[in-house]
Design an enzyme around this catalytic site. Structure first.
Site, PDB file in Angstrom:
ATOM      1  N   GLU A  73      68.086 -50.634  63.562  1.00 40.30           N
ATOM      2  CA  GLU A  73      67.978 -50.596  62.104  1.00 40.30           C
ATOM      3  C   GLU A  73      68.884 -49.521  61.513  1.00 40.30           C
ATOM      4  O   GLU A  73      69.571 -49.750  60.508  1.00 40.30           O
ATOM      5  CB  GLU A  73      66.524 -50.350  61.664  1.00 40.30           C
ATOM      6  CG  GLU A  73      65.567 -51.448  62.048  1.00 40.30           C
ATOM      7  CD  GLU A  73      64.931 -51.260  63.433  1.00 40.30           C
ATOM      8  OE1 GLU A  73      63.902 -51.905  63.686  1.00 40.30           O
ATOM      9  OE2 GLU A  73      65.454 -50.472  64.256  1.00 40.30           O
TER      10      GLU A  73
ATOM     11  N   CYS B 278      62.939 -45.378  61.622  1.00 42.69           N
ATOM     12  CA  CYS B 278      63.722 -46.433  60.975  1.00 42.69           C
ATOM     13  C   CYS B 278      63.139 -46.785  59.616  1.00 42.69           C
ATOM     14  O   CYS B 278      63.881 -47.017  58.657  1.00 42.69           O
ATOM     15  CB  CYS B 278      63.786 -47.663  61.873  1.00 42.69           C
ATOM     16  SG  CYS B 278      64.750 -47.353  63.375  1.00 42.69           S
TER      17      CYS B 278
ATOM     18  N   HIS C 179      68.959 -46.330  66.811  1.00 36.63           N
ATOM     19  CA  HIS C 179      68.144 -47.539  66.736  1.00 36.63           C
ATOM     20  C   HIS C 179      68.893 -48.624  65.978  1.00 36.63           C
ATOM     21  O   HIS C 179      69.747 -48.335  65.127  1.00 36.63           O
ATOM     22  CB  HIS C 179      66.818 -47.245  66.041  1.00 36.63           C
ATOM     23  CG  HIS C 179      65.886 -46.410  66.865  1.00 36.63           C
ATOM     24  ND1 HIS C 179      64.523 -46.374  66.648  1.00 36.63           N
ATOM     25  CD2 HIS C 179      66.113 -45.574  67.916  1.00 36.63           C
ATOM     26  CE1 HIS C 179      63.956 -45.563  67.519  1.00 36.63           C
ATOM     27  NE2 HIS C 179      64.909 -45.062  68.293  1.00 36.63           N
TER      28      HIS C 179
ATOM     29  N   CYS D 125      60.170 -48.713  63.693  1.00 36.29           N
ATOM     30  CA  CYS D 125      59.429 -47.492  64.028  1.00 36.29           C
ATOM     31  C   CYS D 125      59.409 -46.587  62.797  1.00 36.29           C
ATOM     32  O   CYS D 125      60.119 -46.839  61.818  1.00 36.29           O
ATOM     33  CB  CYS D 125      60.088 -46.798  65.219  1.00 36.29           C
ATOM     34  SG  CYS D 125      61.629 -45.933  64.798  1.00 36.29           S
TER      35      CYS D 125
END
Length: 148
Positions: A54, A85, A52, A82
């Site tokens: 992040e 993260c 992801h 999410c």
């Protein structure tokens, strides 16, 4: 730069990432007005479920700073993080996060993050993933933490 300008940069990177066939997410880790790490979602390209934006930005910032502790940094991201993260953000020591699109706004395109947050609010015994503690007979599971 202002918070709006950092978020605009994230959104532009997310657009570019989506145009290359990846998921539309991008993030920056900023310290004292300087980008310490940046990342885009590369899950489709790498088949790495943790890829992801992040997480990639946090990894880059940790490498650049030589430390996994990123206290004093700010994370900017195109979308609200999410749960995975957010967990990584907590581990990093970052206490300030700014995002573009909320989890509720993302639900127009994918409701997975919204469902994940709802799942974590449930009691552990009611979650769809069942986690069971197992202690082998005669073995203390704290032992790895005590070994030095």
């Amino acid at each position: 730069m202002s918070h709006q300008q950092w978020i605009a940069q994230c959104i532009e990177s997310a657009i570019d990432n989506a145009s290359r066939g990846q998921a539309p997410f991008a993030a920056l880790v900023v310290k004292e007005g300087r980008v310490l790490g940046e990342g885009v979602n590369d899950v489709k390209a790498t088949n790495d479920l943790t890829g992801h934006a992040e997480v990639r930005a946090l990894q880059a910032a940790a490498r650049a700073s030589g430390s996994r502790r990123l206290a004093g940094c700010v994370l900017y991201t195109s979308c609200e993080p999410c749960p995975m993260c957010l967990g990584a953000i907590y581990w990093s020591g970052i206490t300030e996060v700014y995002y573009g699109l909320s989890i509720e706004g993302q639900a127009e395109f994918s409701d997975l993050p919204q469902r994940q947050y709802a799942e974590f609010r449930r009691a552990p015994s009611e979650r769809s993933v069942h986690a069971v503690q197992v202690s082998p007979e005669g073995m203390d599971p704290r032992r790895p933490f005590l070994a030095k």
